[in-house]
Design an enzyme around this catalytic site. Structure first.
Site, PDB file in Angstrom:
ATOM      1  N   HIS A 230     -55.658 -17.595  -3.107  1.00 49.96           N
ATOM      2  CA  HIS A 230     -56.804 -16.683  -3.050  1.00 49.96           C
ATOM      3  C   HIS A 230     -57.092 -16.071  -4.419  1.00 49.96           C
ATOM      4  O   HIS A 230     -58.228 -16.133  -4.910  1.00 49.96           O
ATOM      5  CB  HIS A 230     -56.527 -15.593  -2.009  1.00 49.96           C
ATOM      6  CG  HIS A 230     -57.633 -14.599  -1.851  1.00 49.96           C
ATOM      7  ND1 HIS A 230     -58.584 -14.694  -0.853  1.00 49.96           N
ATOM      8  CD2 HIS A 230     -57.951 -13.490  -2.558  1.00 49.96           C
ATOM      9  CE1 HIS A 230     -59.431 -13.686  -0.961  1.00 49.96           C
ATOM     10  NE2 HIS A 230     -59.067 -12.932  -1.986  1.00 49.96           N
ATOM     11  N   GLU A 231     -56.075 -15.492  -5.035  1.00 58.87           N
ATOM     12  CA  GLU A 231     -56.303 -14.826  -6.329  1.00 58.87           C
ATOM     13  C   GLU A 231     -56.695 -15.843  -7.392  1.00 58.87           C
ATOM     14  O   GLU A 231     -57.569 -15.586  -8.220  1.00 58.87           O
ATOM     15  CB  GLU A 231     -55.077 -14.029  -6.768  1.00 58.87           C
ATOM     16  CG  GLU A 231     -54.553 -13.015  -5.750  1.00 58.87           C
ATOM     17  CD  GLU A 231     -55.606 -12.099  -5.157  1.00 58.87           C
ATOM     18  OE1 GLU A 231     -56.596 -11.796  -5.836  1.00 58.87           O
ATOM     19  OE2 GLU A 231     -55.442 -11.702  -3.981  1.00 58.87           O
TER      20      GLU A 231
ATOM     21  N   GLU B 285     -59.741  -2.552  -9.603  1.00 56.01           N
ATOM     22  CA  GLU B 285     -60.732  -2.701  -8.532  1.00 56.01           C
ATOM     23  C   GLU B 285     -60.430  -1.671  -7.442  1.00 56.01           C
ATOM     24  O   GLU B 285     -59.282  -1.534  -7.046  1.00 56.01           O
ATOM     25  CB  GLU B 285     -60.684  -4.105  -7.932  1.00 56.01           C
ATOM     26  CG  GLU B 285     -61.851  -4.331  -6.990  1.00 56.01           C
ATOM     27  CD  GLU B 285     -61.894  -5.752  -6.403  1.00 56.01           C
ATOM     28  OE1 GLU B 285     -61.018  -6.572  -6.732  1.00 56.01           O
ATOM     29  OE2 GLU B 285     -62.798  -6.013  -5.618  1.00 56.01           O
TER      30      GLU B 285
ATOM     31  N   ALA C 262     -52.749  -8.321  -3.569  1.00 56.06           N
ATOM     32  CA  ALA C 262     -52.715  -8.824  -4.931  1.00 56.06           C
ATOM     33  C   ALA C 262     -54.076  -8.591  -5.567  1.00 56.06           C
ATOM     34  O   ALA C 262     -55.023  -8.223  -4.879  1.00 56.06           O
ATOM     35  CB  ALA C 262     -52.391 -10.316  -4.942  1.00 56.06           C
ATOM     36  N   MET C 263     -54.146  -8.820  -6.883  1.00 55.46           N
ATOM     37  CA  MET C 263     -55.388  -8.545  -7.606  1.00 55.46           C
ATOM     38  C   MET C 263     -55.654  -9.623  -8.642  1.00 55.46           C
ATOM     39  O   MET C 263     -54.782  -9.967  -9.435  1.00 55.46           O
ATOM     40  CB  MET C 263     -55.284  -7.163  -8.258  1.00 55.46           C
ATOM     41  CG  MET C 263     -56.488  -6.773  -9.079  1.00 55.46           C
ATOM     42  SD  MET C 263     -57.982  -6.620  -8.034  1.00 55.46           S
ATOM     43  CE  MET C 263     -59.227  -7.172  -9.195  1.00 55.46           C
ATOM     44  N   GLU C 264     -56.915 -10.077  -8.657  1.00 57.28           N
ATOM     45  CA  GLU C 264     -57.293 -11.266  -9.427  1.00 57.28           C
ATOM     46  C   GLU C 264     -57.688 -10.981 -10.874  1.00 57.28           C
ATOM     47  O   GLU C 264     -58.493 -11.729 -11.446  1.00 57.28           O
ATOM     48  CB  GLU C 264     -58.460 -11.957  -8.713  1.00 57.28           C
ATOM     49  CG  GLU C 264     -59.809 -11.195  -8.754  1.00 57.28           C
ATOM     50  CD  GLU C 264     -60.095 -10.328  -7.534  1.00 57.28           C
ATOM     51  OE1 GLU C 264     -59.140  -9.911  -6.858  1.00 57.28           O
ATOM     52  OE2 GLU C 264     -61.288 -10.068  -7.271  1.00 57.28           O
TER      53      GLU C 264
ATOM     54  N   HIS D 156     -60.300 -16.831  -7.066  1.00 56.64           N
ATOM     55  CA  HIS D 156     -61.210 -15.798  -7.572  1.00 56.64           C
ATOM     56  C   HIS D 156     -61.607 -16.059  -9.029  1.00 56.64           C
ATOM     57  O   HIS D 156     -62.621 -15.533  -9.494  1.00 56.64           O
ATOM     58  CB  HIS D 156     -60.545 -14.426  -7.519  1.00 56.64           C
ATOM     59  CG  HIS D 156     -60.822 -13.640  -6.269  1.00 56.64           C
ATOM     60  ND1 HIS D 156     -62.081 -13.509  -5.725  1.00 56.64           N
ATOM     61  CD2 HIS D 156     -59.996 -12.892  -5.482  1.00 56.64           C
ATOM     62  CE1 HIS D 156     -62.006 -12.723  -4.639  1.00 56.64           C
ATOM     63  NE2 HIS D 156     -60.762 -12.341  -4.469  1.00 56.64           N
TER      64      HIS D 156
HETATM   65  N1  B3K Z   1     -59.846  -8.002  -4.959  1.00 53.10           N
HETATM   66  C1  B3K Z   1     -58.598  -7.418  -4.543  1.00 53.10           C
HETATM   67  C2  B3K Z   1     -58.749  -6.246  -3.641  1.00 53.10           C
HETATM   68  C3  B3K Z   1     -58.968  -4.950  -4.330  1.00 53.10           C
HETATM   69  C4  B3K Z   1     -58.908  -3.821  -3.339  1.00 53.10           C
HETATM   70  C5  B3K Z   1     -59.286  -2.533  -3.948  1.00 53.10           C
HETATM   71  N2  B3K Z   1     -59.088  -1.437  -3.036  1.00 53.10           N
HETATM   72  C6  B3K Z   1     -57.721  -8.418  -3.891  1.00 53.10           C
HETATM   73  C7  B3K Z   1     -58.388  -9.604  -3.330  1.00 53.10           C
HETATM   74  O1  B3K Z   1     -59.172  -9.546  -2.428  1.00 53.10           O
HETATM   75  O2  B3K Z   1     -58.132 -10.661  -3.814  1.00 53.10           O
HETATM   76 ZN    ZN Z   2     -60.062 -11.382  -2.789  1.00 55.11          ZN
END
Ligand code: B3K
Ligand code: ZN
Length: 903
Positions: free
Chosen positions: A308-309, A132, A273-275, A312
């Site tokens: 949060h993750e 992302e 972090a990333m989901e 998502h």
């Molecule tokens: N969705 C990711 C953020 C990605 C950022 C890309 N530059 C984390 C989050 O908001 O949960």
């Molecule tokens: Zn997010």
């Protein structure tokens, strides 16, 4: 490439459905750091719903690709001849694509040389991905846009000794040995997803595992993967994950849909972090914690980010965004969900005082950061209209204001109504890529409301201002409240978007002379209903009249911060002190103290500017003293109530921001409160000690917070000897990082006020003790970068010296943030030093980071965006620094920021 394929500015109005769709993709990776070969086999078909221009027969297929080496392509097994396929800077063009076909593409990428941390990269010898928003195109050629959803099968092949663990999204369906010491693993994700949710991880990692049963009784494997030496810091993340799963089942009826859910920690990461579906990848900062290395704040942040993750998985993954302009559809909603989760974890569903602590913390961030964003050149609506680089729009507005917009639905419809809206949203859109309008329509339809006007919250930028007038008619026993909405002197960027009045849920209470709430009956109602009412402001100006009001009341406005707005009302200092002592709404109790402090501090700053002597009224000190010693209030609340508004927030309130004057004012007030309440601080320090085993509970954390606030104030006293003695002892005896870091911070503050080197010993000890713990060394850098400096000892000198420390590196974002960002964004009076030395440093670092990691560089670049709001001398120096950077940087990311700032 033509500008229509890669326009400089991307606009929401130009959205067009994709000409082709990809239904499934099989990826094969041969993982080698310098040259990873990726083979992708896709089922492609023309999109029946694409516009005519795109659907014309014989149309070409344009795939996105970046920093890739093209090897070859085939359609239905037949290699494409030269001329039929063309690789270029932005991707791959295939002429005369059939209506439905299998497309095979082979390409290579250099993960080892990838310093951008977007796409496939290597960190500590292991492979990770970050896709992302548009990183997948750095892994393979694809329709890298969120409205193209496919099922993924992923085969990973790598040297077994170097990469014993091979992970990807979904379920592990096969693994085995290969010749030459290599092995493979095959993963299948049963759910369709956009490419930004793809992930892989390969390397030397270990996990803690838990097996749980989800609400409907299915067994789930949960794993937290880390480097071997970090295994002792995974328990809290695992507990947070389990709590998140339970919470989403209970509050929203949403279950984990995969058999397996993994979290992996990586130390080189651009954000939190990333989901990724089933394979969340986290910055180590939001996973690793034990009492020795992590503070109470870290524990809380980890719980929030894990939540949060995880949340998502439904809000973002099962229902995703049609295009990146809809980012807040998933981010605003998911931030709202994680805020509610944290509040429930702290206070349950009903303990309003405990929930208010979380609410106050969130509103502090919103006001400090999002309001500032809204006042500058990057101001944009929650749903932006255009961007140059989407990574620049993961903003406070999209996230935090977006969460406030979602919260307003709940404020309007109640928890049950909000749940009805969520249920309908999933019923309608599960498995789809949708828009913010779709969410609003689900909320409207589930609650039988027309929410057309509410769309303006998504399309208008700027912080709304509500000015309030009140009138009491003693004879008629009527009390009227007139609310008028507008935007004040909004920035140009914001003004362009403003079209009309908003629908604003405005929670209000009326307080009698006895300090108790008055039962509220609005004109036209048969009887009084409750003591807090949410009135709906829909016009530019409206008057609401309460009847049966027996005495002139004091209004408690915008209770629990029911909308992300600024409220203007002329309270007297005495009225604010009264609200601070009596308001039944805990948020507004805190708010009254903040208003009082802001007013006094701004007056002090004005005097500091004029060179007049500074003084703070006894009555103001007394009002704060009463809160501090009010044993009916929780320690966590008292800690927040005694925390003065930040320097950056105060500077933002001035016609021309003057960081030096604000610093002088705030320091003066801190010293005054330190000296005047010294006996209280000392007794609080003693009575809120938490002896015995460390406990990370909210109650214990509240005691530590208040105790350490006392220590921080004591360090400001004219004679900091007590503070130095207590802080040294606390430093030596601490059994947790909260206390140890607070002691070190107090020693740094005491040495600044006393001009001693009281902190030297502890600073050295801290480094030696935690040399092997990068996240703690980050704290060591940050504490020094944010310390109070003096003319004799400017912090810029310390920062420059630390840049040469062997432990410093620009390549690790956490480390860069701990030193550079801490100084440029969290030490305003030192950064904005009159000689411009802070700006020169900023410019050097933005340029250096730009060459390595544009996303991180662009974040740093933003610390000068409010330059026009400063005093003329600073303004001029900031403009010069911005121009210097504009002339040197290469990335689209930083260009967008500095060009918008200078425009
Ligand atoms: N969705 C990711 C953020 C990605 C950022 C890309 N530059 C984390 C989050 O908001 O949960
Ligand atoms: Zn997010």
């Amino acid at each position: 490439m033509s500008d229509t394929v890669n326009p400089a500015v991307i606009r929401r109005a130009d959205y067009a459905a994709p000409a082709f769709l990809i239904d499934s993709v099989a990826l094969e990776f041969d993982l080698v750091p310098e040259r990873t070969i990726v083979k992708s086999t896709m089922r492609v078909r023309r999109n029946p719903d694409a516009g005519a221009a795109h659907g014309a027969p014989g149309a070409r297929l344009e795939l996105m690709g970046e920093a890739l080496e093209f090897i070859g392509a085939a359609i239905d097994g037949k290699a494409l001849p030269e001329g039929a396929v063309r690789a270029h800077e932005h991707g791959l063009t295939i002429e005369h694509a059939p209506d439905a076909f299998t497309l095979t593409i082979e390409s290579a990428c250099d993960a080892g040389a990838n310093t951008t941390l977007s796409g496939l990269y290597v960190s500590s010898g292991n492979f990770f991905t970050q896709c992302e928003a548009e990183g997948f195109r750095r892994i393979t050629y694809f329709l890298d846009r969120p409205d193209v959803m496919a099922t993924y099968t992923v085969t990973l092949r790598a040297d077994k000794a170097a990469y014993p663990v091979l992970l990807s999204n979904g379920n592990l369906i096969e693994e085995g040995e290969l010749p030459d010491g290599r092995h493979f693993a095959k993963w299948e994700d049963p759910f369709k997803k956009p490419s930004y949710l793809f992930a892989l991880v390969a390397g030397k990692l270990v996990s803690i595992d838990e097996r749980i049963r989800s609400g409907s009784g299915k067994e789930k494997l949960l794993q937290v993967w880390v480097e071997p030496h970090d295994l002792d810091k995974t328990r809290h993340a695992m507990d947070s994950l389990i709590h998140s799963i339970r919470w989403d089942e209970e509050r929203f009826g949403l279950e984990l849909d995969l058999d397996r859910f993994m979290i992996v920690a990586v130390s080189d990461f651009n954000m939190g972090a990333m989901e990724n579906k089933g394979l969340n990848i986290f910055n180590t900062k939001y996973v690793l914690a034990n009492q020795e290395t992590a503070t109470d704040t870290d524990f809380g942040n980890i719980e929030a980010v894990v939540g949060h993750e995880y949340f998502h998985n439904w809000t973002g993954n099962r229902v995703t965004c049609r295009d990146w302009f809809q980012l807040s559809l998933k981010e605003g909603l998911t931030v709202f969900r994680d805020q509610e989760f944290s509040a429930d974890m702290q206070g349950g569903a009903t303990d309003e005082a405990a929930r208010a602590v979380k609410r106050i913390e969130d509103v502090r961030v919103l006001r400090q950061m999002q309001f500032a964003e809204d006042a500058g050149p990057m101001a944009h609506p929650v749903r932006p209209e255009s961007f140059v680089e989407i990574n620049n729009f993961y903003t406070m507005t999209v996230y935090e204001k977006g969460a406030e917009v979602v919260r307003m639905y709940q404020t309007l419809f109640g928890r049950e109504g909000f749940r009805r809206g969520m249920d309908l949203y999933f019923k309608r859109h599960d498995g789809q890529a949708v828009t913010c309008d779709d969410f609003r329509h689900a909320m409207a339809d589930a609650n039988g409301r027309d929410l057309a006007q509410f769309e303006r919250w998504y399309s208008q930028a700027g912080t709304p201002r509500i000015s309030v007038r009140t009138a009491y008619d003693a004879v008629a026993q009527r009390y009227s409240v007139t609310l008028a909405q507008g935007y004040g002197d909004a920035s140009n960027a914001a003004r362009e978007t403003q079209k009309g009045p908003l629908l604003i849920p405005f929670a209000i209470g009326l307080i009698g002379r006895d300090g108790k709430d008055i039962a509220l009956r609005l004109e036209g109602e048969a009887e009084a209903k409750g003591t807090t009412r949410v009135i709906e402001l829909t016009e530019q100006e409206q008057t609401f009249t309460f009847v049966d009001v027996k005495e002139a009341p004091l209004p408690s406005l915008l209770r629990n911060f029911s909308a992300p707005v600024i409220v203007e009302y002329d309270y007297t200092n005495d009225e604010l002190a009264f609200l601070l002592a009596h308001d039944s709404d805990p948020f507004n109790r805190w708010e009254a103290g903040q208003r009082l402090a802001t007013r006094e501090l701004l007056a002090l700053a004005a005097r500091a500017q004029a060179g007049e002597p500074l003084a703070l009224d006894d009555s103001t000190v007394a009002a704060f003293s009463r809160v501090l010693t009010d044993e009916t209030l929780s320690p966590a609340f008292r800690d927040l109530a005694m925390m003065l508004p930040s320097e950056s927030y105060l500077a933002e309130q001035m016609a021309e921001a003057d960081p030096a004057a604000v610093h002088a004012a705030r320091q003066f007030a801190r010293k005054r409160l330190a000296n005047a309440l010294k006996r209280d601080w000392l007794s609080i320090y003693e009575s809120h000690a938490t002896p015995g085993a460390y406990e990370p509970s909210p109650e214990a954390a509240g005691h530590r917070a208040l105790k350490n606030l006392a220590l921080a104030y004591l360090a400001e006293a004219d004679d900091p000897a007590d503070a130095i003695r207590l802080a040294n002892a606390q430093y030596d005896n601490a059994n947790n990082m909260t206390d140890r870091a607070a002691a070190l911070a107090a020693l740094l503050a005491a040495s600044a006020s006393a001009g001693t080197d009281a902190a030297e010993r502890a600073l050295e000890d801290f480094y030696r003790r935690f040399e092997q713990e990068p996240l703690v060394i980050d704290k060591w850098f940050a504490l020094q970068a944010t310390q109070r400096g003096s003319a004799q000892r400017p912090v810029i000198d310390i920062v420059r010296k630390l840049m040469a420390h062997p432990a410093f590196t620009l390549r690790n974002p956490n480390r860069a943030r701990s030193l550079i960002f801490s100084f440029c964004a969290a030490n305003p009076s030192q950064f904005h030093s009159a000689d411009g030395s802070g700006y020169a440093f900023w410019a050097e670092q933005v340029v250096a980071l730009d060459a390595l990691n544009p996303q991180v560089a662009a974040r740093l670049a933003r610390s000068l965006e409010l330059w026009r709001r400063y005093t003329p001398a600073l303004r001029e120096k900031m403009r010069e620094a911005l121009e210097r950077v504009a002339g040197q940087v290469k990335s689209r990311d930083v260009r967008e920021i500095v060009e918008k700032a200078l425009a």
